[in-house]
Scaffold this motif. Structure first.
Motif, PDB file in Angstrom:
ATOM      1  N   MET A 102       0.829  -1.196   0.000  1.00 31.57           N
ATOM      2  CA  MET A 102       0.000   0.000   0.000  1.00 31.57           C
ATOM      3  C   MET A 102       0.875   1.263   0.000  1.00 31.57           C
ATOM      4  N   VAL A 103       1.933   1.265   0.760  1.00 31.10           N
ATOM      5  CA  VAL A 103       2.866   2.403   0.792  1.00 31.10           C
ATOM      6  C   VAL A 103       3.506   2.590  -0.582  1.00 31.10           C
ATOM      7  N   LEU A 104       3.887   1.502  -1.217  1.00 33.99           N
ATOM      8  CA  LEU A 104       4.482   1.585  -2.544  1.00 33.99           C
ATOM      9  C   LEU A 104       3.480   2.138  -3.557  1.00 33.99           C
ATOM     10  N   LEU A 105       2.248   1.688  -3.477  1.00 36.13           N
ATOM     11  CA  LEU A 105       1.209   2.185  -4.388  1.00 36.13           C
ATOM     12  C   LEU A 105       0.994   3.682  -4.217  1.00 36.13           C
ATOM     13  N   TRP A 106       0.890   4.134  -2.977  1.00 34.36           N
ATOM     14  CA  TRP A 106       0.702   5.572  -2.745  1.00 34.36           C
ATOM     15  C   TRP A 106       1.929   6.370  -3.194  1.00 34.36           C
ATOM     16  N   ALA A 107       3.098   5.861  -3.042  1.00 35.42           N
ATOM     17  CA  ALA A 107       4.309   6.558  -3.486  1.00 35.42           C
ATOM     18  C   ALA A 107       4.322   6.702  -5.008  1.00 35.42           C
ATOM     19  N   VAL A 108       3.921   5.645  -5.738  1.00 36.75           N
ATOM     20  CA  VAL A 108       3.871   5.701  -7.200  1.00 36.75           C
ATOM     21  C   VAL A 108       2.811   6.709  -7.656  1.00 36.75           C
ATOM     22  N   VAL A 109       1.641   6.698  -7.032  1.00 34.42           N
ATOM     23  CA  VAL A 109       0.571   7.648  -7.389  1.00 34.42           C
ATOM     24  C   VAL A 109       1.035   9.080  -7.134  1.00 34.42           C
ATOM     25  N   ALA A 110       1.658   9.331  -5.999  1.00 33.94           N
ATOM     26  CA  ALA A 110       2.147  10.672  -5.674  1.00 33.94           C
ATOM     27  C   ALA A 110       3.215  11.118  -6.683  1.00 33.94           C
ATOM     28  N   ALA A 111       4.101  10.223  -7.062  1.00 35.36           N
ATOM     29  CA  ALA A 111       5.143  10.571  -8.038  1.00 35.36           C
ATOM     30  C   ALA A 111       4.533  10.912  -9.388  1.00 35.36           C
ATOM     31  N   LEU A 112       3.537  10.125  -9.837  1.00 31.16           N
ATOM     32  CA  LEU A 112       2.874  10.409 -11.113  1.00 31.16           C
ATOM     33  C   LEU A 112       2.155  11.758 -11.086  1.00 31.16           C
ATOM     34  N   VAL A 113       1.464  12.045  -9.986  1.00 28.12           N
ATOM     35  CA  VAL A 113       0.761  13.332  -9.869  1.00 28.12           C
ATOM     36  C   VAL A 113       1.756  14.478  -9.929  1.00 28.12           C
ATOM     37  N   LEU A 114       2.859  14.387  -9.205  1.00 31.61           N
ATOM     38  CA  LEU A 114       3.877  15.446  -9.216  1.00 31.61           C
ATOM     39  C   LEU A 114       4.506  15.590 -10.602  1.00 31.61           C
ATOM     40  N   LEU A 115       4.716  14.488 -11.287  1.00 31.52           N
ATOM     41  CA  LEU A 115       5.291  14.539 -12.633  1.00 31.52           C
ATOM     42  C   LEU A 115       4.348  15.233 -13.609  1.00 31.52           C
ATOM     43  N   VAL A 116       3.072  14.882 -13.584  1.00 31.73           N
ATOM     44  CA  VAL A 116       2.093  15.488 -14.490  1.00 31.73           C
ATOM     45  C   VAL A 116       1.933  16.972 -14.184  1.00 31.73           C
ATOM     46  N   VAL A 117       1.830  17.330 -12.907  1.00 30.32           N
ATOM     47  CA  VAL A 117       1.704  18.747 -12.534  1.00 30.32           C
ATOM     48  C   VAL A 117       2.956  19.514 -12.951  1.00 30.32           C
ATOM     49  N   GLY A 118       4.124  18.935 -12.810  1.00 29.42           N
ATOM     50  CA  GLY A 118       5.364  19.605 -13.210  1.00 29.42           C
ATOM     51  C   GLY A 118       5.439  19.844 -14.708  1.00 29.42           C
ATOM     52  N   ILE A 119       5.057  18.857 -15.493  1.00 29.57           N
ATOM     53  CA  ILE A 119       5.066  19.021 -16.954  1.00 29.57           C
ATOM     54  C   ILE A 119       4.064  20.091 -17.364  1.00 29.57           C
ATOM     55  N   PHE A 120       2.875  20.038 -16.800  1.00 31.54           N
ATOM     56  CA  PHE A 120       1.840  21.015 -17.125  1.00 31.54           C
ATOM     57  C   PHE A 120       2.289  22.429 -16.760  1.00 31.54           C
ATOM     58  N   ALA A 121       2.868  22.594 -15.572  1.00 37.74           N
ATOM     59  CA  ALA A 121       3.345  23.909 -15.144  1.00 37.74           C
ATOM     60  C   ALA A 121       4.464  24.403 -16.061  1.00 37.74           C
ATOM     61  N   SER A 122       5.367  23.517 -16.464  1.00 35.90           N
ATOM     62  CA  SER A 122       6.455  23.910 -17.368  1.00 35.90           C
ATOM     63  C   SER A 122       5.916  24.383 -18.714  1.00 35.90           C
ATOM     64  N   LEU A 123       4.934  23.663 -19.256  1.00 33.96           N
ATOM     65  CA  LEU A 123       4.350  24.067 -20.534  1.00 33.96           C
ATOM     66  C   LEU A 123       3.624  25.399 -20.416  1.00 33.96           C
ATOM     67  N   MET A 124       2.993  25.660 -19.278  1.00 33.79           N
ATOM     68  CA  MET A 124       2.340  26.955 -19.079  1.00 33.79           C
ATOM     69  C   MET A 124       3.363  28.077 -18.998  1.00 33.79           C
ATOM     70  N   ILE A 125       4.453  27.843 -18.298  1.00 35.38           N
ATOM     71  CA  ILE A 125       5.488  28.869 -18.152  1.00 35.38           C
ATOM     72  C   ILE A 125       6.133  29.175 -19.502  1.00 35.38           C
ATOM     73  N   MET A 126       6.339  28.142 -20.325  1.00 33.27           N
ATOM     74  CA  MET A 126       6.948  28.353 -21.647  1.00 33.27           C
ATOM     75  C   MET A 126       5.968  28.950 -22.645  1.00 33.27           C
ATOM     76  N   GLY A 127       4.696  29.004 -22.285  1.00 31.55           N
ATOM     77  CA  GLY A 127       3.706  29.614 -23.163  1.00 31.55           C
ATOM     78  C   GLY A 127       3.122  28.676 -24.204  1.00 31.55           C
ATOM     79  N   ARG A 128       3.350  27.401 -24.063  1.00 24.66           N
ATOM     80  CA  ARG A 128       2.808  26.454 -25.042  1.00 24.66           C
ATOM     81  C   ARG A 128       1.368  26.064 -24.740  1.00 24.66           C
ATOM     82  N   ILE A 129       0.956  26.291 -23.495  1.00 22.83           N
ATOM     83  CA  ILE A 129      -0.429  26.014 -23.091  1.00 22.83           C
ATOM     84  C   ILE A 129      -0.962  27.280 -22.443  1.00 22.83           C
ATOM     85  N   THR A 130      -2.169  27.656 -22.794  1.00 30.60           N
ATOM     86  CA  THR A 130      -2.835  28.782 -22.168  1.00 30.60           C
ATOM     87  C   THR A 130      -4.104  28.253 -21.515  1.00 30.60           C
TER      88      THR A 130
END
Length: 190
Positions: free
Chosen positions: A33-61
């Motif tokens: 269960m700890v491993l599952l939650w760690a993987v989910v948290a890592a995926l969420v942080l990765l997706v949010v980071g990519i999305f934020a980077s694309l917004m900062i670069m101006g590729r997504i509005t």
């Protein structure tokens, strides 16, 4: 030795195998269960980071401004009306441009006695322009500009006094853009 006194804890069944303050979870039972939650948290942080980077670069509005739908205006082509008299002024230092244009207009159907070619009073006119006097003459001026290979069209009564034919008249001032030197300046060098 005496027997201990019975109390309420003596009636608790002994099926759990644990007695007393050992209430901690069994170690190792939540590892997956700890491993599952760690993987989910890592995926969420990765997706949010990519999305934020694309917004900062101006590729997504996130909230794009609504675009106004602009309907392209059809380009006016005018009409070629050969009933007009045409006065051609050569406002360049190059000789013979007015006669060449006169011949082109006569070959296009204008009456030879209604097309006049003269030298202009200046020799540094920048852009070839077709002048018309009345609003009703605008379409004929646009048609003439297209016939001579593209020119600016402008309403002006500067040449209205030169009309002694009694016909509706258009005036063409040949500019430096029609000279060999003007054409060379307009073409980009590679």
């Amino acid at each position: 030795m005496s027997k201990p006194v019975r109390d309420r804890f003596d009636d608790v069944p002994r099926t759990s195998g644990r007695v007393g303050a050992h209430r901690a979870e069994n170690p190792g039972s939540n590892g997956w269960m700890v491993l599952l939650w760690a993987v989910v948290a890592a995926l969420v942080l990765l997706v949010v980071g990519i999305f934020a980077s694309l917004m900062i670069m101006g590729r997504i509005t996130l909230f794009p401004a609504p675009q106004e739908s602009v309907t392209p205006m059809p380009e006016e082509t005018g009409i070629v009306d050969t009933s007009y008299s045409v006065m051609i002024l050569n406002a360049t230092p190059e000789d013979g441009l007015d006669e060449q244009m006169r011949d082109d207009l006569v070959n296009a159907g204008f009456a030879a006695d209604l097309v006049f070619a003269v030298d202009g009073s200046s020799d540094d006119f920048p852009e070839t322009t077709v002048y018309y006097v009345e609003d009703a003459d605008e379409q004929a001026a646009i048609g003439l500009a297209g016939l001579i290979g593209g020119a600016a069209v402008e309403q002006s009564d500067a040449y209205a006094g030169m009309n002694d034919t009694g016909q509706k008249q258009l005036a063409v001032a040949i500019g430096l853009d029609r000279t060999a030197a003007g054409s060379a300046e307009q073409t980009p060098e590679e």
